[in-house]
Design a protein around this motif. Structure first.
Motif, PDB file in Angstrom:
ATOM      1  N   ARG A 276      39.230   4.952 -22.439  1.00 14.21           N
ATOM      2  CA  ARG A 276      39.449   4.551 -21.053  1.00 14.21           C
ATOM      3  C   ARG A 276      38.155   4.689 -20.279  1.00 14.21           C
ATOM      4  O   ARG A 276      37.330   5.539 -20.577  1.00 14.21           O
ATOM      5  CB  ARG A 276      40.494   5.484 -20.388  1.00 14.21           C
ATOM      6  N   GLU A 277      37.978   3.869 -19.252  1.00 19.19           N
ATOM      7  CA  GLU A 277      36.867   4.043 -18.325  1.00 19.19           C
ATOM      8  C   GLU A 277      37.284   5.061 -17.263  1.00 19.19           C
ATOM      9  O   GLU A 277      38.391   4.966 -16.712  1.00 19.19           O
ATOM     10  CB  GLU A 277      36.545   2.712 -17.634  1.00 19.19           C
ATOM     11  N   VAL A 278      36.412   6.015 -16.983  1.00 15.44           N
ATOM     12  CA  VAL A 278      36.687   6.987 -15.926  1.00 15.44           C
ATOM     13  C   VAL A 278      35.649   6.792 -14.817  1.00 15.44           C
ATOM     14  O   VAL A 278      34.446   6.770 -15.080  1.00 15.44           O
ATOM     15  CB  VAL A 278      36.614   8.438 -16.471  1.00 15.44           C
ATOM     16  N   VAL A 279      36.137   6.599 -13.594  1.00 15.07           N
ATOM     17  CA  VAL A 279      35.234   6.414 -12.449  1.00 15.07           C
ATOM     18  C   VAL A 279      35.497   7.518 -11.437  1.00 15.07           C
ATOM     19  O   VAL A 279      36.655   7.740 -11.047  1.00 15.07           O
ATOM     20  CB  VAL A 279      35.454   5.040 -11.774  1.00 15.07           C
ATOM     21  N   PHE A 280      34.433   8.222 -11.043  1.00 13.80           N
ATOM     22  CA  PHE A 280      34.578   9.220  -9.978  1.00 13.80           C
ATOM     23  C   PHE A 280      34.061   8.626  -8.676  1.00 13.80           C
ATOM     24  O   PHE A 280      32.918   8.160  -8.609  1.00 13.80           O
ATOM     25  CB  PHE A 280      33.821  10.512 -10.321  1.00 13.80           C
ATOM     26  N   PHE A 281      34.908   8.620  -7.658  1.00 11.59           N
ATOM     27  CA  PHE A 281      34.531   8.110  -6.330  1.00 11.59           C
ATOM     28  C   PHE A 281      33.752   9.227  -5.644  1.00 11.59           C
ATOM     29  O   PHE A 281      34.317  10.168  -5.113  1.00 11.59           O
ATOM     30  CB  PHE A 281      35.815   7.748  -5.565  1.00 11.59           C
ATOM     31  N   ALA A 282      32.419   9.147  -5.709  1.00  3.91           N
ATOM     32  CA  ALA A 282      31.546  10.263  -5.348  1.00  3.91           C
ATOM     33  C   ALA A 282      31.110  10.162  -3.887  1.00  3.91           C
ATOM     34  O   ALA A 282      30.093   9.555  -3.579  1.00  3.91           O
ATOM     35  CB  ALA A 282      30.331  10.292  -6.272  1.00  3.91           C
ATOM     36  N   VAL A 283      31.901  10.732  -3.016  1.00  7.55           N
ATOM     37  CA  VAL A 283      31.536  10.752  -1.601  1.00  7.55           C
ATOM     38  C   VAL A 283      30.949  12.118  -1.269  1.00  7.55           C
ATOM     39  O   VAL A 283      31.141  13.068  -2.011  1.00  7.55           O
ATOM     40  CB  VAL A 283      32.762  10.502  -0.693  1.00  7.55           C
ATOM     41  N   GLY A 284      30.252  12.190  -0.146  1.00  9.45           N
ATOM     42  CA  GLY A 284      29.812  13.506   0.292  1.00  9.45           C
ATOM     43  C   GLY A 284      28.464  13.487   0.978  1.00  9.45           C
ATOM     44  O   GLY A 284      27.730  12.495   0.917  1.00  9.45           O
ATOM     45  N   PHE A 285      28.174  14.608   1.626  1.00 10.38           N
ATOM     46  CA  PHE A 285      26.844  14.847   2.173  1.00 10.38           C
ATOM     47  C   PHE A 285      26.010  15.582   1.121  1.00 10.38           C
ATOM     48  O   PHE A 285      26.425  15.686  -0.036  1.00 10.38           O
ATOM     49  CB  PHE A 285      26.957  15.659   3.471  1.00 10.38           C
ATOM     50  N   GLU A 286      24.905  16.130   1.539  1.00 12.93           N
ATOM     51  CA  GLU A 286      23.970  16.757   0.602  1.00 12.93           C
ATOM     52  C   GLU A 286      24.614  17.894  -0.194  1.00 12.93           C
ATOM     53  O   GLU A 286      24.254  18.130  -1.345  1.00 12.93           O
ATOM     54  CB  GLU A 286      22.743  17.296   1.360  1.00 12.93           C
ATOM     55  N   THR A 287      25.563  18.603   0.416  1.00 13.83           N
ATOM     56  CA  THR A 287      26.194  19.742  -0.259  1.00 13.83           C
ATOM     57  C   THR A 287      26.881  19.330  -1.559  1.00 13.83           C
ATOM     58  O   THR A 287      26.909  20.087  -2.531  1.00 13.83           O
ATOM     59  CB  THR A 287      27.269  20.373   0.659  1.00 13.83           C
ATOM     60  N   THR A 288      27.446  18.134  -1.557  1.00 14.73           N
ATOM     61  CA  THR A 288      28.240  17.668  -2.693  1.00 14.73           C
ATOM     62  C   THR A 288      27.385  16.962  -3.744  1.00 14.73           C
ATOM     63  O   THR A 288      27.815  16.780  -4.884  1.00 14.73           O
ATOM     64  CB  THR A 288      29.334  16.698  -2.172  1.00 14.73           C
ATOM     65  N   ALA A 289      26.162  16.594  -3.367  1.00 16.52           N
ATOM     66  CA  ALA A 289      25.315  15.800  -4.264  1.00 16.52           C
ATOM     67  C   ALA A 289      24.985  16.501  -5.588  1.00 16.52           C
ATOM     68  O   ALA A 289      24.980  15.838  -6.627  1.00 16.52           O
ATOM     69  CB  ALA A 289      24.036  15.381  -3.545  1.00 16.52           C
ATOM     70  N   PRO A 290      24.689  17.802  -5.601  1.00 15.17           N
ATOM     71  CA  PRO A 290      24.370  18.419  -6.897  1.00 15.17           C
ATOM     72  C   PRO A 290      25.512  18.248  -7.907  1.00 15.17           C
ATOM     73  O   PRO A 290      25.254  17.959  -9.074  1.00 15.17           O
ATOM     74  CB  PRO A 290      24.164  19.899  -6.558  1.00 15.17           C
ATOM     75  N   ALA A 291      26.749  18.399  -7.459  1.00 21.32           N
ATOM     76  CA  ALA A 291      27.885  18.277  -8.379  1.00 21.32           C
ATOM     77  C   ALA A 291      27.993  16.845  -8.894  1.00 21.32           C
ATOM     78  O   ALA A 291      28.170  16.616 -10.095  1.00 21.32           O
ATOM     79  CB  ALA A 291      29.180  18.699  -7.680  1.00 21.32           C
TER      80      ALA A 291
ATOM     81  N   LEU B 228      37.533  14.515 -18.448  1.00 22.54           N
ATOM     82  CA  LEU B 228      38.535  13.456 -18.646  1.00 22.54           C
ATOM     83  C   LEU B 228      37.959  12.316 -19.477  1.00 22.54           C
ATOM     84  O   LEU B 228      38.639  11.770 -20.357  1.00 22.54           O
ATOM     85  CB  LEU B 228      38.949  12.878 -17.295  1.00 22.54           C
ATOM     86  N   ALA B 229      36.714  11.960 -19.189  1.00 21.73           N
ATOM     87  CA  ALA B 229      36.074  10.864 -19.923  1.00 21.73           C
ATOM     88  C   ALA B 229      35.915  11.241 -21.391  1.00 21.73           C
ATOM     89  O   ALA B 229      36.103  10.417 -22.286  1.00 21.73           O
ATOM     90  CB  ALA B 229      34.725  10.528 -19.296  1.00 21.73           C
ATOM     91  N   GLN B 230      35.580  12.505 -21.614  1.00 21.68           N
ATOM     92  CA  GLN B 230      35.410  12.991 -22.984  1.00 21.68           C
ATOM     93  C   GLN B 230      36.749  12.946 -23.743  1.00 21.68           C
ATOM     94  O   GLN B 230      36.795  12.580 -24.918  1.00 21.68           O
ATOM     95  CB  GLN B 230      34.905  14.437 -22.913  1.00 21.68           C
ATOM     96  N   GLU B 231      37.811  13.298 -23.029  1.00 27.90           N
ATOM     97  CA  GLU B 231      39.129  13.355 -23.673  1.00 27.90           C
ATOM     98  C   GLU B 231      39.783  11.980 -23.817  1.00 27.90           C
ATOM     99  O   GLU B 231      40.747  11.825 -24.555  1.00 27.90           O
ATOM    100  CB  GLU B 231      40.068  14.254 -22.847  1.00 27.90           C
TER     101      GLU B 231
END
Ligand code: SF4
Lengths: 86, 369
Positions: free
Chosen positions: B131-146, B124-127
């Motif tokens: 615009r500013e694109v912000v990802f609300f990055a929540v999660g435990f360790e499983t989600t951290a790599p992404a 989305l940011a590339q396209e």
């Protein structure tokens, strides 16, 4: 949202201006893209556990199948379905 | 509620239950840390199949539930007042902030998007270079790599309009916080299989030793959960406290080295506030200082307002396993999934929501039978 879902790698294609190899991964009837950066040795035909667009582990076919069936059974595949933007 | 015969492998499930009944001689209290496991235990009616001596307590393992109110307010502010494209996972979008949820902000015209993966946010940011694109990055360790990869990809692509609002939490410090509470009565832990798929096992053996509790890394299917519970009970009955791995078919002792490396490159360990619990030292990840350009917390100035939590909500005690959801005076009356007072009622992995749906199901069974 913390579960990883197993799927089969259909193809591997360049994405993001050719910088990154992404896999097309098949989950039952749904195909999604996933990064293979965390499983660099994964090949087409392998089964991988995918969590929010990143493959985090290679698993065998039997494990993939039984986990997938279980997730379908308890209705945990919703994450894969494109959300209708509410 | 399910009947035993409905499980895909009823004989396996029945076998573990028989073993559990044979093993148990006195009451034990075990906490499953992961919200996915809570969901599976409740949804499959396993809590009713366990002998009454075995008490399962549901831990703080729902990232959506423990994301602090002021961060949700911050995300709402960025979407509404700064005009950014604010993206996150579906559950997160529905959590009420002190004034409104992201979903309500969207209804009021803000550009809020539900995504499957943070990598889609990079696209989305590339396209949308303007615009500013912000990802609300929540999660435990499983989600951290992404979430970490999204930052790496954005950097490799030279994007200057992508950042993440990180609210990353870690399982081992949460176990420490639960055990450090003088009111705790937890005697054993099921640790989360997919978290350990990333992180491996080396953080857990010291915890078992330090607190004298068995820790069993466990999957999330009914047979896995019962097997994990059985392994925990065997240790408890024998007076042992070790790390066991029930989920060997997926979890390797070293975890995923590539994933750990990417996490290390992007994140550093920080103190983190857990909603309902308070600040737990060294319990989360935030973007490293050298990648500050990708840290929405630093990139955007947001007026700090500390909003008060609903005073009747006892989420903190529920998250630490001191009280059960139905012991909350608001449970099912003023607080329901459609009108949640606290975060554990919002996400399907939250203990209050799981109990709410489960209680409804049990009531239906009671009415029929
Ligand atoms: S039932 Fe509602 S008010 Fe009570 S602890 Fe749970 S989320 Fe908070």
């Amino acid at each position: 949202m913390c579960l990883a879902i197993p799927g089969k790698i259909q193809s591997i294609e360049p994405r993001f201006d050719g910088l990154i190899r992404m896999a097309r991964v098949q989950f039952g009837g749904i195909v999604k893209e996933a990064s293979l950066d965390m499983v660099p040795h994964a090949q087409v035909g392998d089964y991988v556990l995918v969590h929010v667009g990143v493959a985090i582990s290679v698993v065998d076919e039997q494990e993939a199948q039984r986990t997938f069936e279980y997730l379908a059974e308890i209705g945990e595949l919703d994450d894969l379905v494109p959300h209708q933007q509410l | 509620m399910k009947y035993l015969a409905e499980y895909r492998a009823p004989e396996v499930v029945e076998g573990y239950l028989r073993e559990i009944r044979k093993t148990v001689t006195r009451p034990w209290t075990i906490m499953e840390v992961c919200g996915g496991q809570t969901h599976s235990l409740v949804k499959n009616g396993l809590l009713n199949l366990l002998p009454p001596e075995v008490q399962m307590i549901h831990g703080p393992g729902c990232p959506v539930c423990v994301t602090p109110l002021h961060l949700i307010d911050k995300a709402v502010f960025l979407a509404q007042e700064r005009g950014v494209i604010l993206c996150s996972f579906g559950d997160m979008i529905r959590v009420p902030g002190s004034r409104r949820s992201l979903l309500e902000a969207k209804a009021a015209g803000a550009d809020v998007r539900i995504l499957y993966s943070p990598l889609e946010a990079v696209k989305l940011a590339q396209e949308n270079p303007n615009r500013e694109v912000v990802f609300f990055a929540v999660g435990f360790e499983t989600t951290a790599p992404a979430n970490a990869l999204s930052v790496q990809y954005a950097r490799q692509l030279g994007l200057t309009n992508y950042s993440i609002l990180a609210s990353h939490v870690l399982v081992p410090p949460a176990i420490q916080a639960v055990m450090a509470d003088p009111e705790t009565h937890i005697q054993g832990f099921l640790a989360a299989g997919h978290v350990c798929t990333i992180m491996g096992l080396d953080q857990y053996a010291p915890l078992a030793a330090q607190y004298g509790v068995p820790v069993v890394v466990t999957g999330f299917e009914p047979a896995d959960l019962l097997h994990g519970i059985l392994l925990t009970l065997k240790q408890l009955e024998n007076g042992e406290c070790r790390l066991d791995n029930q989920y060997t078919r997926v979890v390797k002792p070293e975890g995923n080295p590539q994933a750990r490396q990417v996490i290390d490159q992007v994140f550093e360990v920080v103190d983190r506030e857990w909603r309902g619990v308070g600040v737990i030292p060294q319990s989360g990840w935030d973007v490293r200082p050298e990648l500050a350009a990708f840290n929405a917390n630093l990139k955007f100035e947001v007026p700090q307002q500390r909003a008060a939590e609903c005073p009747d909500c006892i989420a903190g005690q529920v998250l630490k396993g001191i009280k059960k959801p139905h012991q909350c005076s608001q449970f099912g009356t003023r607080c329901t999934p459609l009108n949640p007072l606290g975060a554990p009622m919002v996400s399907s992995e939250g203990a209050c929501a799981a109990y709410y749906h489960y209680a409804q199901a049990s009531l239906a069974v009671a009415e029929v039978g």
